[in-house]
Write an enzyme that holds these catalytic residues in place. Structure first.
Site, PDB file in Angstrom:
ATOM      1  N   ARG A 281      87.616  -1.626  -4.607  1.00 12.71           N
ATOM      2  CA  ARG A 281      86.367  -1.440  -3.929  1.00 12.71           C
ATOM      3  C   ARG A 281      85.686  -0.113  -4.218  1.00 12.71           C
ATOM      4  NH1 ARG A 281      87.500  -0.666   1.826  1.00 12.71           N
ATOM      5  NH2 ARG A 281      86.463   1.280   1.389  1.00 12.71           N
ATOM      6  N   HIS A 285      83.418   0.103   2.678  1.00 12.97           N
ATOM      7  CA  HIS A 285      83.746  -1.263   3.329  1.00 12.97           C
ATOM      8  C   HIS A 285      82.598  -1.858   3.566  1.00 12.97           C
ATOM      9  CE1 HIS A 285      86.092  -4.208   5.257  1.00 12.97           C
ATOM     10  NE2 HIS A 285      85.315  -4.015   6.634  1.00 12.97           N
ATOM     11  N   TYR A 294      88.566   8.881   3.584  1.00 11.25           N
ATOM     12  CA  TYR A 294      90.019   8.700   3.360  1.00 11.25           C
ATOM     13  C   TYR A 294      90.162   8.320   1.544  1.00 11.25           C
ATOM     14  CZ  TYR A 294      87.672   3.820   3.331  1.00 11.25           C
ATOM     15  OH  TYR A 294      86.528   3.135   3.046  1.00 11.25           O
TER      16      TYR A 294
END
Length: 394
Positions: A281, A285, A294
């Protein structure tokens, strides 16, 4: 007791554990990043017309995501989820099916709808929750559904579609339909209990369902190595006794090939198949997420080199099925059309308040009629608090 389900292997007389990674799972790769095919690779069933349709869907997806992220940042829509870097999984999956096959998606598979011909207007009406939205404004953006295109309406809770897909496919089998169900989900959803219930049901009842796991490396902010210690999600398909394949999810030809084979097997044998598509990805998100908290930019840059669109474009250029002039014209037109559609959809009125209580029952029951009357009275009393609705109260 039926002992046939116990596949007896070699007999040993000294205790020894089987390692959790004992099953080696190869990964199918057909198309290299430079557009050349791996030596000895077997291509899927694809011709120029099919390839152009697939590539135009990929381009539409990329352009739509870019524009709608911008629209969300401008406050024009409330929420969006892009599929940057993962487009080949949903579009390649849909391209390997037939029109009568059911698709049950998670929430990053708008590409399957694009491939099946969902109109730009329908996309916009859903995201702006206006009165032309097929879902009547009841869902947050990107929760699409289309009865006409055999695309089940998306649910927000993770994994709900997995046992539903097993049941729907079993129904297709009982009705003797020449159809399968393809169920998309992410590797994060494979941690839900519904995943195990759905796979076991499909395996036991021999349902013609294709479980398609988009393993993009993260469940929101949780990397895959913190989600499980087994050999990915494909090993679970093996554990449930079903045919399983792992593929390069950024390789459109590998995705198409796997789904074509899976569909043929599911129809002929009336049994489920597991596909695990390895991808990444590249974006956040959702528009509510900041991935810099992160993961590193270096990690993201590494995966930019595996862009599925540039890979397919290079292959099509080599086939003389595409050229740079077509590329420029396509993206320019898409961006123009999408911006124009945004401007139209955001001006369309919201659904009438009566739509809140319709459709669930054949006739609206008395208790909902009373609630609707109470709501209308409240809106009339405080019209300034409901500027989009007050003027439409009858």
């Amino acid at each position: 007791m039926n002992t046939d389900i116990y596949k007896e292997g070699p007999v040993v007389h000294n205790a020894a554990f089987i390692d959790g990674h004992s099953v080696e799972i190869p990964i199918l790769k057909i198309l290299q990043q430079d557009g050349t095919v791996y030596q000895g690779a077997e291509l899927p069933n694809i011709d120029e017309e099919h390839a152009v349709k697939i590539y135009k869907a990929l381009a539409f997806h990329r352009a739509l995501d870019e524009r709608m992220i911008g629209a969300q940042r401008q406050g024009r829509i409330s929420f969006y989820m892009a599929a940057l870097g993962e487009e080949a999984a949903s579009i390649g999956g849909a391209a390997g099916l037939e029109a009568q096959d059911m698709i049950m998606a998670q929430y990053r598979e708008q590409g399957a709808l694009i491939y099946r011909g969902f109109s730009l207007e329908n996309f916009m009406n859903q995201m702006f929750s206006n009165e032309k939205d097929l879902g009547k404004g009841r869902q947050m953006p990107i929760h699409y559904g289309s009865n006409e295109l055999n695309y089940m309406t998306i649910s927000s809770p993770l994994g709900t579609q997995i046992p539903q897909a097993a049941g729907y496919a079993y129904g297709q089998k009982l009705q003797g339909k020449d159809a399968v169900t393809l169920c998309y989900f992410g590797e994060g959803a494979a941690s839900e209990g519904d995943f195990h219930a759905g796979l076991n049901m499909a395996a036991v009842h021999n349902a013609p369902v294709i479980f398609f796991c988009r393993n993009n490396g993260y469940a929101i902010s949780t990397p895959s190595d913190e989600q499980y210690v087994g050999n990915g999600i494909a090993s679970r398909g093996v554990g449930y006794g079903m045919k399983t394949i792992r593929i390069d999810g950024n390789d459109i030809l590998a995705v198409l090939k796997a789904v074509q084979l899976a569909r043929a097997y599911a129809i002929e044998e009336s049994k489920p198949v597991m596909i695990e598509a390895m991808s990444y990805r590249l974006g956040a998100h959702s528009t509510s997420d900041d991935p810099s908290g992160y993961r590193t930019k270096e990690e993201e840059e590494k995966w930019h080199a595996h862009d599925p669109l540039s890979r397919m474009k290079s292959w099509m250029l080599a086939q003389n099925w595409w050229d740079e002039a077509q590329e420029t014209a396509l993206f320019d037109q898409l961006r123009e059309d999408i911006l124009a559609a945004v401007k139209v959809a955001e001006k369309i009125a919201k659904p009438p308040v009566e739509d809140l209580v319709s459709d669930v029952y054949d006739q609206v029951p008395e208790h909902l009629q009373k609630q609707l009357a109470s709501l209308k009275a409240h809106i009339k009393k405080y019209p300034e608090a409901y500027p989009l609705t007050a003027g439409r109260i009858k």
